[in-house]
Scaffold this active site. Structure first.
Site, PDB file in Angstrom:
ATOM      1  N   GLU A 136       6.002   5.620  -8.970  1.00 15.80           N
ATOM      2  CA  GLU A 136       6.333   4.635  -7.565  1.00 15.80           C
ATOM      3  C   GLU A 136       5.412   5.144  -6.376  1.00 15.80           C
ATOM      4  O   GLU A 136       4.827   6.157  -6.260  1.00 15.80           O
ATOM      5  CB  GLU A 136       7.862   4.877  -7.034  1.00 15.80           C
ATOM      6  CG  GLU A 136       8.040   4.295  -5.832  1.00 15.80           C
ATOM      7  CD  GLU A 136       7.997   2.751  -5.924  1.00 15.80           C
ATOM      8  OE1 GLU A 136       7.219   1.966  -6.096  1.00 15.80           O
ATOM      9  OE2 GLU A 136       9.273   2.066  -5.592  1.00 15.80           O
ATOM     10  N   ASP A 137       4.974   4.040  -5.287  1.00 12.97           N
ATOM     11  CA  ASP A 137       4.223   4.327  -4.241  1.00 12.97           C
ATOM     12  C   ASP A 137       4.935   5.090  -3.096  1.00 12.97           C
ATOM     13  O   ASP A 137       4.430   6.015  -2.557  1.00 12.97           O
ATOM     14  CB  ASP A 137       3.488   2.984  -3.597  1.00 12.97           C
ATOM     15  CG  ASP A 137       4.490   1.855  -3.568  1.00 12.97           C
ATOM     16  OD1 ASP A 137       5.749   1.995  -3.720  1.00 12.97           O
ATOM     17  OD2 ASP A 137       3.935   0.969  -2.986  1.00 12.97           O
ATOM     18  N   ASP A 140      11.288   4.801   0.688  1.00 11.63           N
ATOM     19  CA  ASP A 140      11.625   4.659   2.213  1.00 11.63           C
ATOM     20  C   ASP A 140      13.165   4.800   2.281  1.00 11.63           C
ATOM     21  O   ASP A 140      13.545   6.015   2.487  1.00 11.63           O
ATOM     22  CB  ASP A 140      11.025   3.123   2.554  1.00 11.63           C
ATOM     23  CG  ASP A 140      11.277   2.973   3.958  1.00 11.63           C
ATOM     24  OD1 ASP A 140      11.998   3.677   4.585  1.00 11.63           O
ATOM     25  OD2 ASP A 140      10.938   1.715   4.316  1.00 11.63           O
TER      26      ASP A 140
HETATM   27  P1  IMP Z   1      12.910   1.409   0.017  1.00 10.90           P
HETATM   28  O1  IMP Z   1      13.840   0.868  -1.290  1.00 10.90           O
HETATM   29  O2  IMP Z   1      13.461   1.218   1.242  1.00 10.90           O
HETATM   30  O3  IMP Z   1      13.029   2.885  -0.633  1.00 10.90           O
HETATM   31  O4  IMP Z   1      11.563   0.970  -0.325  1.00 10.90           O
HETATM   32  C1  IMP Z   1      10.591   1.033  -1.204  1.00 10.90           C
HETATM   33  C2  IMP Z   1       9.614  -0.008  -1.434  1.00 10.90           C
HETATM   34  O5  IMP Z   1       9.376  -0.670  -0.332  1.00 10.90           O
HETATM   35  C3  IMP Z   1       8.229   0.638  -1.981  1.00 10.90           C
HETATM   36  O6  IMP Z   1       8.158   0.238  -3.420  1.00 10.90           O
HETATM   37  C4  IMP Z   1       7.519  -0.262  -1.213  1.00 10.90           C
HETATM   38  O7  IMP Z   1       7.137  -1.359  -1.996  1.00 10.90           O
HETATM   39  C5  IMP Z   1       8.126  -1.052  -0.080  1.00 10.90           C
HETATM   40  N1  IMP Z   1       7.586   0.026   1.046  1.00 10.90           N
HETATM   41  C6  IMP Z   1       8.337   0.867   1.843  1.00 10.90           C
HETATM   42  N2  IMP Z   1       7.741   1.245   2.733  1.00 10.90           N
HETATM   43  C7  IMP Z   1       6.541   0.933   2.902  1.00 10.90           C
HETATM   44  C8  IMP Z   1       5.417   1.105   3.685  1.00 10.90           C
HETATM   45  O8  IMP Z   1       5.427   1.728   4.814  1.00 10.90           O
HETATM   46  N3  IMP Z   1       4.243   0.090   3.528  1.00 10.90           N
HETATM   47  C9  IMP Z   1       4.328  -0.546   2.277  1.00 10.90           C
HETATM   48  N4  IMP Z   1       5.549  -0.774   1.420  1.00 10.90           N
HETATM   49  C10 IMP Z   1       6.579  -0.039   1.809  1.00 10.90           C
END
Ligand code: IMP
Length: 220
Positions: A136-137, A140
């Site tokens: 995963e990149d 968040d």
């Molecule tokens: P989460 O579900 O909030 O953990 O978000 C994860 C996904 O949101 C990642 O796979 C990214 O695609 C996207 N994401 C979260 N933060 C960023 C950011 O700062 N830049 C770009 N994409 C983000």
């Protein structure tokens, strides 16, 4: 010696755009460089070594490396290139197969509660009994990975490990921490190295903080 699980990136150490090569079409859209491309590459090499060191030394080691699209694709490509060069402690090469999961959970710079998958149950059946490495990149809130792991567990893989290049230090985190993390970053929206803002900036090599101009220029 107690080695930290990741490199802690702080806003005190931002790099000026003048010190690196940035595509001219993004010059006004990013504020500063948070992680230069060369450092990312060096860190990916180390993560690959850690991943391989943890692979059980069986007769025919194998790993299904699963890329979370689209943001994970650059990290995935560079990580796989490193993994291909490595062997287990007894000198066995690792058979890699490559899989892709397309997931979307962001609107502009805000995480949405809904995680959309574009993968069929038939495709997921392939994971049964396999050793998975999810790539995963960024983590968040942790919601996307929680959902991915929940969905994959229904298909009974033999083992699942997760690597994320970045983890965001945010009060919105659900507490999820991947097995292998490259960098912990401040709570800012970052782009580049395949991370996007509404599909822009994937073609920037460095990881950078988006500027107000960039946010407005590419808002939906
Ligand atoms: P989460 O579900 O909030 O953990 O978000 C994860 C996904 O949101 C990642 O796979 C990214 O695609 C996207 N994401 C979260 N933060 C960023 C950011 O700062 N830049 C770009 N994409 C983000």
């Amino acid at each position: 010696m107690n080695v930290a699980k990741w490199i802690d990136v702080t806003t005190e150490k931002l790099y000026s755009l003048d010190h690196f090569v940035v595509p001219q079409h993004y010059e006004r859209d990013i504020e500063s460089i948070l992680i230069p491309h060369g450092i990312i590459m060096d860190r990916v090499e180390k993560l690959a070594r850690q991943i391989v060191a943890d692979i059980p030394d069986v007769e025919e080691p194998s790993l299904v490396v699963c890329c979370v699209l689209k943001g994970g694709h650059q990290f995935f490509a560079d990580l796989v290139n490193q993994l291909k060069k490595l062997q287990t402690s007894s000198g066995r090469s690792i058979q890699l197969s490559l899989e892709f999961l397309k997931v979307k959970s962001y609107h502009n710079d805000t995480s949405t509660k809904e995680v959309k998958f574009s993968v069929t149950n038939n495709e997921l059946m392939y994971y049964k009994g396999k050793n998975l490495l999810i790539v995963e990149d960024i983590i968040d809130t942790g919601r996307t990975m929680e959902k991915i792991l929940e969905r994959l567990s229904e298909y009974e893989p033999a083992s699942v490990k997760v690597t994320s290049l970045l983890i965001k230090k945010t009060s919105h985190s659900n507490g999820y921490i991947p097995d292998y993390v490259g960098f912990a970053i401040p709570d800012a929206f970052v782009v580049g190295y395949a991370l996007d803002y509404n599909e822009h900036f994937r073609d920037l090599d460095h990881i950078a903080v988006i500027s107000e101009h960039g946010k407005q220029a590419y808002a939906l």
